[in-house]
Design a protein around this motif. Structure first.
Motif, PDB file in Angstrom:
ATOM      1  N   SER A 156       1.132  -1.260  -0.085  1.00  0.00           N
ATOM      2  CA  SER A 156      -0.269  -0.261   0.148  1.00  0.00           C
ATOM      3  C   SER A 156       0.780   1.362  -0.309  1.00  0.00           C
ATOM      4  O   SER A 156       2.189   1.193  -0.184  1.00  0.00           O
ATOM      5  N   ALA A 157       0.099   2.039  -0.355  1.00  0.00           N
ATOM      6  CA  ALA A 157       0.625   3.606  -0.037  1.00  0.00           C
ATOM      7  C   ALA A 157       1.164   3.853   1.691  1.00  0.00           C
ATOM      8  O   ALA A 157       0.784   3.285   2.498  1.00  0.00           O
ATOM      9  N   SER A 158       1.553   4.524   2.492  1.00  0.00           N
ATOM     10  CA  SER A 158       2.951   5.004   3.653  1.00  0.00           C
ATOM     11  C   SER A 158       2.472   6.065   3.318  1.00  0.00           C
ATOM     12  O   SER A 158       2.970   7.600   3.235  1.00  0.00           O
ATOM     13  N   ASN A 159       1.253   6.263   5.075  1.00  0.00           N
ATOM     14  CA  ASN A 159       0.997   7.321   5.435  1.00  0.00           C
ATOM     15  C   ASN A 159       0.297   6.496   7.020  1.00  0.00           C
ATOM     16  O   ASN A 159       0.580   5.564   7.432  1.00  0.00           O
ATOM     17  N   SER A 160      -0.337   7.838   7.519  1.00  0.00           N
ATOM     18  CA  SER A 160      -0.690   7.414   8.716  1.00  0.00           C
ATOM     19  C   SER A 160      -2.123   7.280   8.976  1.00  0.00           C
ATOM     20  O   SER A 160      -2.521   7.038   9.605  1.00  0.00           O
ATOM     21  N   ASN A 161      -2.676   6.547   7.762  1.00  0.00           N
ATOM     22  CA  ASN A 161      -4.510   6.166   7.381  1.00  0.00           C
ATOM     23  C   ASN A 161      -4.603   4.414   7.347  1.00  0.00           C
ATOM     24  O   ASN A 161      -3.881   4.033   7.215  1.00  0.00           O
ATOM     25  N   ASP A 162      -5.406   4.214   8.409  1.00  0.00           N
ATOM     26  CA  ASP A 162      -5.761   3.027   8.004  1.00  0.00           C
ATOM     27  C   ASP A 162      -5.798   2.193   6.419  1.00  0.00           C
ATOM     28  O   ASP A 162      -6.577   3.181   5.636  1.00  0.00           O
ATOM     29  N   LYS A 163      -5.377   1.400   5.917  1.00  0.00           N
ATOM     30  CA  LYS A 163      -5.365   1.194   4.442  1.00  0.00           C
ATOM     31  C   LYS A 163      -4.733  -0.190   3.803  1.00  0.00           C
ATOM     32  O   LYS A 163      -4.863  -1.507   5.140  1.00  0.00           O
ATOM     33  N   GLY A 164      -5.377   0.017   2.891  1.00  0.00           N
ATOM     34  CA  GLY A 164      -4.952  -2.232   2.510  1.00  0.00           C
ATOM     35  C   GLY A 164      -4.593  -2.297   1.314  1.00  0.00           C
ATOM     36  O   GLY A 164      -4.110  -1.091   0.749  1.00  0.00           O
ATOM     37  N   ALA A 165      -4.566  -3.672   1.081  1.00  0.00           N
ATOM     38  CA  ALA A 165      -3.201  -3.974  -0.505  1.00  0.00           C
ATOM     39  C   ALA A 165      -4.415  -5.285  -1.166  1.00  0.00           C
ATOM     40  O   ALA A 165      -4.527  -6.350  -0.296  1.00  0.00           O
ATOM     41  N   GLU A 166      -3.831  -5.445  -1.959  1.00  0.00           N
ATOM     42  CA  GLU A 166      -4.458  -6.554  -2.548  1.00  0.00           C
ATOM     43  C   GLU A 166      -3.276  -6.587  -4.180  1.00  0.00           C
ATOM     44  O   GLU A 166      -2.889  -6.128  -4.330  1.00  0.00           O
ATOM     45  N   VAL A 167      -3.089  -8.556  -4.243  1.00  0.00           N
ATOM     46  CA  VAL A 167      -1.783  -8.383  -4.980  1.00  0.00           C
ATOM     47  C   VAL A 167      -3.093 -10.256  -5.948  1.00  0.00           C
ATOM     48  O   VAL A 167      -3.891 -11.200  -5.222  1.00  0.00           O
ATOM     49  N   THR A 168      -2.193  -9.862  -6.808  1.00  0.00           N
ATOM     50  CA  THR A 168      -3.549 -10.788  -7.626  1.00  0.00           C
ATOM     51  C   THR A 168      -1.674 -12.195  -7.763  1.00  0.00           C
ATOM     52  O   THR A 168      -1.405 -11.515  -8.251  1.00  0.00           O
ATOM     53  N   CYS A 169      -2.240 -13.635  -8.285  1.00  0.00           N
ATOM     54  CA  CYS A 169      -1.281 -14.310  -8.657  1.00  0.00           C
ATOM     55  C   CYS A 169      -1.188 -14.328 -10.610  1.00  0.00           C
ATOM     56  O   CYS A 169      -2.224 -13.797 -10.599  1.00  0.00           O
ATOM     57  N   PRO A 170      -0.627 -14.737 -10.914  1.00  0.00           N
ATOM     58  CA  PRO A 170      -0.397 -14.920 -12.791  1.00  0.00           C
ATOM     59  C   PRO A 170      -1.476 -15.673 -13.156  1.00  0.00           C
ATOM     60  O   PRO A 170      -1.815 -16.470 -12.192  1.00  0.00           O
ATOM     61  N   GLU A 171      -1.438 -15.653 -14.077  1.00  0.00           N
ATOM     62  CA  GLU A 171      -2.608 -16.608 -14.933  1.00  0.00           C
ATOM     63  C   GLU A 171      -1.947 -17.448 -14.781  1.00  0.00           C
ATOM     64  O   GLU A 171      -0.817 -18.117 -14.629  1.00  0.00           O
ATOM     65  N   GLY A 172      -2.472 -18.738 -14.848  1.00  0.00           N
ATOM     66  CA  GLY A 172      -2.282 -19.979 -14.925  1.00  0.00           C
ATOM     67  C   GLY A 172      -2.131 -20.713 -13.424  1.00  0.00           C
ATOM     68  O   GLY A 172      -1.966 -21.553 -13.468  1.00  0.00           O
ATOM     69  N   THR A 173      -1.718 -19.824 -12.680  1.00  0.00           N
ATOM     70  CA  THR A 173      -1.371 -20.094 -11.222  1.00  0.00           C
ATOM     71  C   THR A 173      -2.900 -19.653 -10.545  1.00  0.00           C
ATOM     72  O   THR A 173      -3.832 -18.941 -10.520  1.00  0.00           O
ATOM     73  N   ARG A 174      -3.101 -20.376  -9.047  1.00  0.00           N
ATOM     74  CA  ARG A 174      -4.582 -19.811  -7.993  1.00  0.00           C
ATOM     75  C   ARG A 174      -3.718 -19.744  -6.581  1.00  0.00           C
ATOM     76  O   ARG A 174      -2.737 -19.770  -6.380  1.00  0.00           O
ATOM     77  N   VAL A 175      -4.477 -18.699  -5.491  1.00  0.00           N
ATOM     78  CA  VAL A 175      -3.665 -18.859  -4.596  1.00  0.00           C
ATOM     79  C   VAL A 175      -3.461 -20.173  -3.772  1.00  0.00           C
ATOM     80  O   VAL A 175      -4.436 -20.552  -3.989  1.00  0.00           O
ATOM     81  N   LEU A 176      -2.163 -20.240  -3.044  1.00  0.00           N
ATOM     82  CA  LEU A 176      -2.797 -21.430  -2.015  1.00  0.00           C
ATOM     83  C   LEU A 176      -2.518 -20.775  -0.953  1.00  0.00           C
ATOM     84  O   LEU A 176      -2.712 -22.188   0.703  1.00  0.00           O
ATOM     85  N   GLY A 177      -1.715 -20.429  -0.929  1.00  0.00           N
ATOM     86  CA  GLY A 177      -1.629 -19.496   0.763  1.00  0.00           C
ATOM     87  C   GLY A 177      -1.331 -18.163   1.026  1.00  0.00           C
ATOM     88  O   GLY A 177      -1.300 -17.707  -0.305  1.00  0.00           O
TER      89      GLY A 177
END
Length: 287
Positions: free
Chosen positions: A48-69
């Motif tokens: 995420s961006a760096s600041n003093s607010n509550d925040k989130g981030a999201e990551v996507t697996c590359p095509e052809g793979t899926r989330v394992l952990g």
């Protein structure tokens, strides 16, 4: 709502510590491996961006793979932010950080990690939610014949007044627990726990764990490796537990790398009790 009396919280903490201790005893692993493997294995992250607010981030697996952990970490501060949620979907992982009641003026960011790969089969993500303010363990069990690859969780409504004290993986299930801070400004919240399940386990599927020393202060991160050097095992999923934290210790990060998991927790305010951190790694052979 009144704060939880000290005697009550310590009785509850004793019960929780017993559950955590038993987990090392009852953990089992498959005695034989299937012919499946994990191609396209990699660990991806987004920050995420760096600041003093509550925040989130999201990551996507590359095509052809899926989330394992999954994994997440707070960067820039220690003990001032609660990792409120780490939510897996089939192809993404999102994480969110919320400042504690004391807050901080220091800039910080949250980094979310996804262990990605192609297990040559579909995966399913199951979840279960606690009762309102239910400070009892919540578990999710994969269907009969399925095996646990990874985990996740979501604290809904706590906004920094509660935090996770364990997410413990086992062969085909995960159980987790959240606790109010002590003392705390109580709010209504629920805990949802996620299990990433697969019908055909990768070969060498195994769960390892390591525990820190019991001390009264913040400690170095706990590191658990996938087997011995040369075992060619990789990390699929993660887990952690905080023993004797009484809601006054919060998770700072749980980081999956290709061959190990690192976990660190920190006191939100200085406390006099001894406490521990345990790191869990769900591992399997890459090929």
């Amino acid at each position: 709502m009144p704060t939880l009396p000290s005697t009550t919280r310590r009785t509850w903490a004793t019960a929780v510590s017993l559950v955590i201790a038993l987990s090392a005893v009852i953990m089992t692993v498959p005695t034989s491996a299937s012919s499946a493997d994990i191609s396209g294995y990699q660990v991806k992250y987004a920050t995420s961006a760096s600041n003093s607010n509550d925040k989130g981030a999201e990551v996507t697996c590359p095509e052809g793979t899926r989330v394992l952990g999954t994994g997440a970490e707070i960067i820039g501060v220690i003990g001032a932010v609660v990792i409120d949620e780490v939510i897996p979907t089939t192809y993404t992982v999102s994480a969110y950080g919320v400042e504690t009641e004391e807050g901080t003026t220091t800039n910080w960011s949250i980094r979310v990690r996804a262990v990605c790969g192609d297990p040559h089969e579909s995966t399913r993500i199951l979840s279960r939610v606690s009762t309102l303010n239910g400070m009892i363990p919540v578990s999710v069990t994969c269907d009969t014949g399925e095996f646990l690859l990874g985990t996740g969780y979501q604290l809904e409504g706590a906004r920094g007044t509660a935090s996770l004290d364990y997410v413990i993986p086992q062969l085909n299930m995960v159980y987790a627990h959240a606790v109010n801070r002590y003392p705390a400004t109580y709010t209504d919240w629920t805990l949802r726990v996620f299990a990433i399940c697969a019908a055909d386990p990768p070969p060498g599927l195994w769960i390892y764990s390591e525990t820190s020393q019991s001390t009264q202060s913040n400690k170095p991160p706990v590191e658990v490796a996938c087997g011995a050097p040369g075992d060619r095992q990789v990390v699929l999923g993660t887990g952690f537990s905080i023993g004797n934290g009484h809601g006054e210790v919060t998770l700072d990060y749980f980081i999956p790398t290709s061959d190990k998991v690192l976990v660190r927790a920190a006191e939100m305010e200085p406390m006099n009790d001894y406490w521990t951190v345990r790191a869990y790694a769900i591992c399997a052979w890459e090929q």
